[in-house]
Design a protein around this motif. Structure first.
Motif, PDB file in Angstrom:
ATOM      1  N   ASN A  89      -1.069   4.670   4.480  1.00 18.71           N
ATOM      2  CA  ASN A  89      -0.928   5.846   5.278  1.00 18.71           C
ATOM      3  C   ASN A  89      -2.821   6.597   4.383  1.00 18.71           C
ATOM      4  OD1 ASN A  89       1.579   5.490   5.959  1.00 18.71           O
ATOM      5  ND2 ASN A  89       2.171   7.304   4.964  1.00 18.71           N
ATOM      6  N   TYR A  90      -3.117   6.855   3.342  1.00 21.57           N
ATOM      7  CA  TYR A  90      -4.352   7.857   3.792  1.00 21.57           C
ATOM      8  C   TYR A  90      -5.865   6.743   3.157  1.00 21.57           C
ATOM      9  CZ  TYR A  90      -0.878  10.738   3.034  1.00 21.57           C
ATOM     10  OH  TYR A  90      -0.001  12.307   2.908  1.00 21.57           O
ATOM     11  N   SER A  91      -5.662   5.486   3.034  1.00 18.44           N
ATOM     12  CA  SER A  91      -6.773   4.488   2.880  1.00 18.44           C
ATOM     13  C   SER A  91      -5.948   2.938   2.267  1.00 18.44           C
ATOM     14  CB  SER A  91      -7.501   4.498   1.899  1.00 18.44           C
ATOM     15  OG  SER A  91      -8.211   3.944   1.328  1.00 18.44           O
ATOM     16  N   THR A  92      -6.287   2.021   3.447  1.00 18.03           N
ATOM     17  CA  THR A  92      -5.476   0.570   3.048  1.00 18.03           C
ATOM     18  C   THR A  92      -6.527  -0.317   2.047  1.00 18.03           C
ATOM     19  OG1 THR A  92      -7.817  -0.317   4.606  1.00 18.03           O
ATOM     20  CG2 THR A  92      -5.839   0.149   5.720  1.00 18.03           C
ATOM     21  N   ILE A  93      -7.466   0.582   1.012  1.00 15.60           N
ATOM     22  CA  ILE A  93      -7.572  -0.165   0.158  1.00 15.60           C
ATOM     23  C   ILE A  93      -7.777   0.773  -1.103  1.00 15.60           C
ATOM     24  CG2 ILE A  93      -9.267  -2.044   1.318  1.00 15.60           C
ATOM     25  CD1 ILE A  93     -12.053  -0.120   0.305  1.00 15.60           C
ATOM     26  N   PHE A  94      -8.022   1.840  -0.675  1.00 12.92           N
ATOM     27  CA  PHE A  94      -6.640   2.632  -2.163  1.00 12.92           C
ATOM     28  C   PHE A  94      -6.632   1.794  -3.091  1.00 12.92           C
ATOM     29  CE2 PHE A  94      -5.419   6.411  -5.019  1.00 12.92           C
ATOM     30  CZ  PHE A  94      -6.771   6.908  -5.324  1.00 12.92           C
ATOM     31  N   GLU A  95      -5.568   1.406  -3.517  1.00 14.16           N
ATOM     32  CA  GLU A  95      -4.454   1.200  -4.564  1.00 14.16           C
ATOM     33  C   GLU A  95      -5.467  -0.122  -5.080  1.00 14.16           C
ATOM     34  OE1 GLU A  95      -0.973  -1.668  -5.479  1.00 14.16           O
ATOM     35  OE2 GLU A  95      -0.730  -1.031  -3.896  1.00 14.16           O
ATOM     36  N   ALA A  96      -5.936  -1.048  -3.683  1.00 19.50           N
ATOM     37  CA  ALA A  96      -6.649  -1.894  -4.760  1.00 19.50           C
ATOM     38  C   ALA A  96      -8.023  -1.625  -5.266  1.00 19.50           C
ATOM     39  CB  ALA A  96      -7.462  -3.204  -3.835  1.00 19.50           C
ATOM     40  N   ASP A  97      -8.542  -0.154  -5.416  1.00 19.89           N
ATOM     41  CA  ASP A  97     -10.203  -0.111  -6.036  1.00 19.89           C
ATOM     42  C   ASP A  97      -9.133   0.333  -8.004  1.00 19.89           C
ATOM     43  OD1 ASP A  97     -11.181  -0.505  -4.208  1.00 19.89           O
ATOM     44  OD2 ASP A  97     -11.321   1.482  -2.861  1.00 19.89           O
ATOM     45  N   SER A 123      -4.364  -7.347   9.095  1.00 21.52           N
ATOM     46  CA  SER A 123      -4.963  -6.081   9.188  1.00 21.52           C
ATOM     47  C   SER A 123      -3.421  -5.153   8.878  1.00 21.52           C
ATOM     48  CB  SER A 123      -6.017  -5.473   9.775  1.00 21.52           C
ATOM     49  OG  SER A 123      -5.775  -3.927   9.703  1.00 21.52           O
ATOM     50  N   GLU A 124      -2.976  -5.933  10.676  1.00 23.15           N
ATOM     51  CA  GLU A 124      -1.449  -4.718  10.863  1.00 23.15           C
ATOM     52  C   GLU A 124      -0.539  -4.913  10.061  1.00 23.15           C
ATOM     53  OE1 GLU A 124      -2.568  -4.895  15.764  1.00 23.15           O
ATOM     54  OE2 GLU A 124      -2.075  -6.384  14.767  1.00 23.15           O
ATOM     55  N   LYS A 125      -0.451  -6.427   9.735  1.00 18.22           N
ATOM     56  CA  LYS A 125       0.983  -6.507   9.148  1.00 18.22           C
ATOM     57  C   LYS A 125       0.628  -7.148   7.334  1.00 18.22           C
ATOM     58  CE  LYS A 125       3.429  -6.732  12.574  1.00 18.22           C
ATOM     59  NZ  LYS A 125       4.767  -5.973  12.382  1.00 18.22           N
ATOM     60  N   TRP A 126       0.064  -6.550   6.467  1.00 19.27           N
ATOM     61  CA  TRP A 126      -0.971  -6.801   5.377  1.00 19.27           C
ATOM     62  C   TRP A 126       1.083  -6.940   4.402  1.00 19.27           C
ATOM     63  CZ3 TRP A 126      -3.858  -9.302   2.115  1.00 19.27           C
ATOM     64  CH2 TRP A 126      -3.943  -8.956   0.797  1.00 19.27           C
ATOM     65  N   LEU A 127       0.853  -5.548   4.344  1.00 19.00           N
ATOM     66  CA  LEU A 127       2.872  -5.473   3.788  1.00 19.00           C
ATOM     67  C   LEU A 127       2.816  -6.853   3.446  1.00 19.00           C
ATOM     68  CD1 LEU A 127       3.244  -1.547   4.200  1.00 19.00           C
ATOM     69  CD2 LEU A 127       2.307  -2.278   1.842  1.00 19.00           C
ATOM     70  N   GLU A 128       3.586  -7.035   5.058  1.00 17.56           N
ATOM     71  CA  GLU A 128       4.157  -8.101   4.824  1.00 17.56           C
ATOM     72  C   GLU A 128       3.633  -9.238   4.021  1.00 17.56           C
ATOM     73  OE1 GLU A 128       6.804  -6.815   9.562  1.00 17.56           O
ATOM     74  OE2 GLU A 128       5.080  -8.564   9.291  1.00 17.56           O
ATOM     75  N   LEU A 129       2.472  -9.700   4.916  1.00 15.40           N
ATOM     76  CA  LEU A 129       2.033 -10.824   4.162  1.00 15.40           C
ATOM     77  C   LEU A 129       2.432 -10.635   2.835  1.00 15.40           C
ATOM     78  CD1 LEU A 129      -0.843 -10.772   6.553  1.00 15.40           C
ATOM     79  CD2 LEU A 129       0.904 -12.453   6.519  1.00 15.40           C
ATOM     80  N   HIS A 130       1.644  -9.315   1.948  1.00 18.86           N
ATOM     81  CA  HIS A 130       1.513  -9.359   0.427  1.00 18.86           C
ATOM     82  C   HIS A 130       2.210  -9.426  -0.237  1.00 18.86           C
ATOM     83  CE1 HIS A 130      -0.350  -7.306  -3.625  1.00 18.86           C
ATOM     84  NE2 HIS A 130       0.453  -6.724  -2.757  1.00 18.86           N
ATOM     85  N   PHE A 131       3.995  -8.650   0.676  1.00 15.87           N
ATOM     86  CA  PHE A 131       5.110  -9.007   0.251  1.00 15.87           C
ATOM     87  C   PHE A 131       6.381 -10.115   0.259  1.00 15.87           C
ATOM     88  CE2 PHE A 131       4.167  -4.638  -0.631  1.00 15.87           C
ATOM     89  CZ  PHE A 131       4.765  -4.300  -2.388  1.00 15.87           C
ATOM     90  N   GLY A 132       5.731 -10.725   1.348  1.00 18.02           N
ATOM     91  CA  GLY A 132       6.088 -11.539   2.146  1.00 18.02           C
ATOM     92  C   GLY A 132       7.606 -10.902   2.718  1.00 18.02           C
ATOM     93  N   TYR A 145      -9.276  -6.252   0.361  1.00 21.55           N
ATOM     94  CA  TYR A 145     -10.320  -5.570   0.677  1.00 21.55           C
ATOM     95  C   TYR A 145     -10.549  -6.245   2.022  1.00 21.55           C
ATOM     96  CZ  TYR A 145     -10.925  -3.806  -3.894  1.00 21.55           C
ATOM     97  OH  TYR A 145     -10.927  -2.412  -5.016  1.00 21.55           O
ATOM     98  N   LEU A 146     -10.407  -7.412   2.833  1.00 20.65           N
ATOM     99  CA  LEU A 146     -11.039  -8.376   4.007  1.00 20.65           C
ATOM    100  C   LEU A 146     -10.129  -7.457   5.002  1.00 20.65           C
ATOM    101  CD1 LEU A 146     -10.170 -12.010   2.358  1.00 20.65           C
ATOM    102  CD2 LEU A 146     -12.379  -9.984   2.908  1.00 20.65           C
ATOM    103  N   ILE A 147      -9.159  -6.937   4.793  1.00 18.85           N
ATOM    104  CA  ILE A 147      -8.479  -6.270   5.697  1.00 18.85           C
ATOM    105  C   ILE A 147      -8.722  -4.604   6.459  1.00 18.85           C
ATOM    106  CG2 ILE A 147      -6.293  -7.049   5.470  1.00 18.85           C
ATOM    107  CD1 ILE A 147      -5.357  -4.035   4.246  1.00 18.85           C
ATOM    108  N   ASN A 148      -9.643  -4.609   5.370  1.00 22.85           N
ATOM    109  CA  ASN A 148     -11.345  -3.456   5.520  1.00 22.85           C
ATOM    110  C   ASN A 148     -12.014  -3.626   6.843  1.00 22.85           C
ATOM    111  OD1 ASN A 148     -10.738  -0.732   5.346  1.00 22.85           O
ATOM    112  ND2 ASN A 148     -12.155  -0.645   4.298  1.00 22.85           N
TER     113      ASN A 148
END
Length: 683
Positions: A182-190, A67-76, A8-11
């Motif tokens: 690709n469509y929303s940075t927070i959709f899965e979190a929601d 924000s740019e590298k969220w996937l890398e940070l999230h999955f390590g 939610y912070l990367i948005n």
């Protein structure tokens, strides 16, 4: 892994400071959790040489990189470390098309998957061949790009199967998450947040192993439902409206008002909830399934010529499983990753009986029961038939076995504990970080190799226990659980009583008497021999090293794992993962007596099952702690939770035997170690 709520912070705009209180409001996490997550986030940022999060005047600042590298940070993991299998690529091509809101071309797939054009074209050809068998098509036109055609119900079922198959790997999860971002940075979190809120508010009991695939499936269906709606016939409408899950579906979908046909999707999401929800006895709309469960039990009793003593408990257990199975089969939500053939191999006779006993369910559905579903019913009946053989059983407790990595140490513990306590169910084995996802109603006690903060009764045990430790544990568990008010004397107490009246023969020690009495007093579990490799087949000459070098503990783990890496059984990343596990969870790999068992998860870089051994001349202090001086490092590379069990069982016997352990610790060459391994297999 970084908590999904941090997304939610990367948005939010970067370069703007936020107080802890503001982050609490944004993420819904507690201050304590936020501070912990910030620490983990900074570890990942530093690991990848990105600008860290920093504090300034009581505010926290995030760089653009977060924000740019969220996937890398999230999955390590770096994106360059993600490689999709052919099966995963085809699944992701399908799912990207499934939720497309723009015209898709070969270039879009190619850019997303980071592969060549020829690879994508080959994948599309094979995917089309697969889809044609389901009466589905992946079409292309210059005007609309790629799109799916066929019955919407089948299009969604195929998406579910694709997700269920790829969600088990890191690369699969990465691709699924990236597709949504690709469509929303927070959709899965929601979707995750609303899912858990709905489950809690409606008191639904969800099968833990199905949560991840369901959240991703819901997320993808919600994206598609903005354009394509699912139709349910009117007869089904009435049935679904009577279910408790229908109100849960309504509550959940109120958070997504943009979908095309809210009422039809309410019915569809009711089906999704029902395929993962444990049966609820208070749900009067499900009484017909309770009656079906009763009929199945009576059929099984008749066919197997037995009488289930704990009938009501079995009825409820069967009903809990029957409900989601009924909806999965009826609406074609097939199970993925079920070891059907292994179940047939281990429970061949029971599988055949169960398949026949499920006739009432088959009649109710009007279609055959898939073998994958029969397999789960087989395990349930197999366990209950095994219980029937237990004499003088006071009560059967369910135990949860926990280990930081959930692979080898927990399986060693599971094997040891099953032998010590045959009246306790140790079938539930998982990782420490998955503890919160398992309902407390699923287990009564916990056996863990690391300290825990939990209201449940917890026993802290070493993966490999000495005879004295086993005796003490037996006594504690007996006092707490097995025979309230009646305590059977421990083996050491019996020996202490007898020793003044007997004379020990030469070479007979207390430890030896402990071992003999233990064999006599504890029921041995009969384990069917299978094709799993023996310890001597894994710890061969080329996998054993001895050194007089002075090593730091990280160096020792890397050194010990080198033969596995040389033969391509593991990657460099697996070595790093083993070391990181120790840093994250402490000296849990120290399994006692100067032996360490470094390991990580299969997905951390295991290519092939293997074990390697390093014996050091000068003990290595694990985490630089004198309490954890290690002489022997045994690295395990497990491909799953099964194939290495026979080898670990042999290893456990060797290390539990004082004489063999002393010989192993004193060994000066590879030949001696190999001889001890072979002798241990015959114990």
């Amino acid at each position: 892994m970084i908590d999904y709520r941090m997304s939610y912070l990367i948005n939010k705009p970067y370069g703007v400071g936020y107080t802890i209180q503001e982050i609490e409001e944004i993420t819904g996490m507690t201050a304590e959790t936020i501070i912990d997550q910030l620490g983990k986030l900074n570890e990942q940022l530093q690991k990848f040489s990105y600008e860290p999060v920093y504090w300034k005047k009581a505010k926290i600042y995030f760089s653009k990189r977060v924000s740019e590298k969220w996937l890398e940070l999230h999955f390590g993991k770096l994106e360059t470390e993600i490689f999709y299998s052919e099966h995963e690529r085809q699944a992701l091509v399908y799912l990207l098309t499934f939720i497309a809101e723009e015209d898709l071309s070969v270039y879009h797939y190619q850019e997303f998957l980071q592969v060549s054009k020829n690879t994508i074209l080959a994948d599309i050809k094979k995917l089309r061949e697969r889809l044609s068998k389901k009466q589905l098509n992946l079409e292309y036109s210059r005007k609309n790009g790629f799109y799916l055609t066929g019955l919407e119900e089948q299009i969604r079922i195929q998406a579910h199967q694709m997700i269920a198959n790829v969600v088990t790997s890191i690369s699969g999860k990465w691709g699924l998450t990236k597709g949504l971002m690709n469509y929303s940075t927070i959709f899965e979190a929601d979707v995750r947040s609303y899912f858990f809120e709905t489950i809690k508010a409606n008191e639904l009991v969800i099968v833990p192993s199905r949560i991840e695939e369901t959240i991703y499936f819901m997320s993808y269906v919600l994206r598609r439902a903005k354009t394509y709606s699912f139709r349910v016939d009117q007869q089904v409408d009435v049935t679904l409206k009577e279910l408790n899950a229908f109100s849960a579906s309504q509550q959940f979908l109120r958070q997504f008002p943009e979908i095309v046909d809210s009422e039809m999707e309410q019915f569809y999401f009711t089906l999704i909830f029902m395929t993962i929800t444990q049966g609820e006895i208070r749900d009067t709309a499900l009484e017909y399934l309770l009656e079906c469960a009763s009929q199945i039990i009576h059929e099984m009793e008749r066919l197997a010529a037995i009488e289930f003593k704990a009938y009501r408990k079995l009825l409820l257990d069967l009903f809990y499983h029957l409900v989601p199975a009924f909806f999965r089969i009826k609406y074609q939500f097939s199970l993925a990753n079920v070891l059907t053939e292994e179940i047939k191999e281990q429970y061949g006779e029971i599988f055949t009986l169960t398949k026949t006993a499920l006739y009432p369910l088959e009649m109710l559905l009007g279609k055959p029961i898939p073998d994958e579903e029969v397999g789960y019913f087989t395990i349930l009946f197999g366990g209950e038939i095994g219980n029937q053989r237990e004499l003088n059983r006071v009560i059967r407790y369910k135990a949860l076995v926990l280990c930081p990595s959930g692979i080898s140490s927990s399986l060693i513990m599971q094997s040891e504990l099953k032998e010590l306590f045959p009246t306790i169910d140790f079938s539930l084995t998982t990782t420490v970080d998955q503890l919160e996802s398992i309902a407390e109603s699923e287990y009564d006690v916990i056996f863990s190799s690391v300290p825990l903060h939990t209201p449940k009764k917890t026993y802290l045990v070493n993966p490999i226990m000495s005879q004295l430790e086993k005796n003490n544990l037996i006594r504690c568990v007996q006092e707490d659980l097995l025979i309230p008010g009646i305590v059977v004397p421990s083996i050491d107490e019996i020996i202490e009583i007898l020793l003044p009246y007997i004379e020990l023969k030469k070479d007979v020690t207390k430890e030896k008497i402990y071992r003999i009495l233990n064999r006599k007093m504890i029921k041995k579990l009969k384990v069917k021999e299978d094709e799993k490799p023996m310890l001597s087949e894994l710890l061969t000459t080329d996998m054993i090293q001895l050194t007089d070098k002075k090593l730091e503990w990280e160096e020792a783990i890397a050194y010990a794992a080198q033969p596995l890496k040389t033969q391509g059984k593991i990657t460099e990343g697996y070595i790093e993962a083993m070391i990181q596990k120790v840093k994250d969870y402490g000296a849990f790999i120290h399994i006692g007596k100067g032996i360490a068992l470094p390991h990580a998860r299969p997905e951390d870089g295991v290519n092939q099952l293997g074990m390697s051994l390093l014996k050091v001349e000068e003990p290595v202090l694990l985490l630089d702690d004198p309490k954890h001086d290690i002489t022997i490092f045994i690295c395990l590379a497990a491909v799953d939770n099964e194939m290495h069990l026979k080898a670990l069982a042999s290893l456990t016997k060797i290390l539990s035997n004082k004489e063999n352990l002393e010989k192993l610790l004193a060994a000066k060459d590879q030949e001696t170690i190999i001889q001890l391994v072979k002798e241990g297999e015959s114990l």
